[in-house]
Scaffold this active site. Structure first.
Site, PDB file in Angstrom:
ATOM      1  N   CYS A 151     102.252  35.780   9.999  1.00  0.00           N
ATOM      2  CA  CYS A 151     102.751  36.221  11.464  1.00  0.00           C
ATOM      3  C   CYS A 151     103.309  37.696  10.775  1.00  0.00           C
ATOM      4  CB  CYS A 151     103.967  35.658  11.998  1.00  0.00           C
ATOM      5  SG  CYS A 151     104.250  36.126  13.355  1.00  0.00           S
ATOM      6  N   GLU A 189     100.123  31.034  18.053  1.00  0.00           N
ATOM      7  CA  GLU A 189     100.118  32.182  19.154  1.00  0.00           C
ATOM      8  C   GLU A 189     101.241  31.659  20.688  1.00  0.00           C
ATOM      9  OE1 GLU A 189      99.421  34.907  18.892  1.00  0.00           O
ATOM     10  OE2 GLU A 189      98.803  34.697  16.880  1.00  0.00           O
TER      11      GLU A 189
END
Length: 214
Positions: free
Chosen positions: A126, A169
């Protein structure tokens, strides 16, 4: 964008954020904006400002580089994310992970639901947790609903690596990081993943580090 006093209207804060130009600063884990969830997008920015914000997300994602970016990762608590994956990976990785190219797409007010019972696990990273990766088991297929930046309704089934991207997401928009779903015994520095766990699947890492896979 943190403040101890009353916050300016969201559109004003986005205008201020975009005024600097270039890639936007990416918020790191520990900032409350990544944990408080998001507002449903309902015209808060207006069409012109929305277009500018989406373009800034695209520029920032590509510069990072990443395959997705959610609005909270640049400090904006709106339910908007972008994805794009050219999938420049070897064929064996493509086959094992179902990683196929994805064009640039904007997800507005997205939500997902699992399709079927299959789950798959791979190392995941991430942009808001720089330097680290961990194995995350996720549904192999999901149904994504929402809109695009023009308001057109989205209702599509994603599988393989694209399914992982849209889950990652969308989770950001709900105040979740991939670490919340990860097998923490797998947590590895990027350089360790590249040196020891670069295989297409995480079976070897699971044996050596002592964690289970679906």
């Amino acid at each position: 964008m943190a403040s101890t006093g009353p916050r300016a209207p969201l559109a004003e804060r986005v205008e201020e954020l975009l005024a600097v130009g270039g890639p936007l600063p990416i918020v790191s884990a520990g900032d409350p904006v990544l944990r408080t969830g998001t507002e449903r997008y309902d015209g808060q920015l207006g069409p012109a400002l929305l277009a500018r914000f989406v373009e800034a997300l695209r520029v920032t994602m590509r510069a990072a580089p990443g395959v997705g970016l959610a609005a909270p990762q640049v400090g904006v608590e709106l339910r908007i994310a972008v994805i794009e994956d050219p999938a420049p990976v070897p064929e064996e990785v493509r086959a094992a992970r179902g990683r196929v190219p994805q064009p640039f797409r904007v997800l507005v007010n997205p939500a997902y639901a699992r399709v079927g019972s299959d789950r798959v696990a791979f190392f995941e990273g991430c942009l808001s947790v720089p330097g680290w990766q961990a194995v995350v088991a996720r549904p192999a297929e999901v149904r994504l609903t929402g809109q695009d930046e023009t308001g057109r309704e989205l209702d599509e089934v994603f599988g393989g690596w694209p399914a992982r991207i849209v889950q990652h997401e969308t989770d950001h928009l709900d105040g979740l990081l991939y670490l919340d779903r990860a097998e923490l015994r797998s947590l590895s520095a990027n350089e360790t993943v590249a040196r020891r766990w670069a295989q297409p699947t995480p079976e070897e890492a699971a044996r050596a580090l002592g964690f289970g896979l679906p």
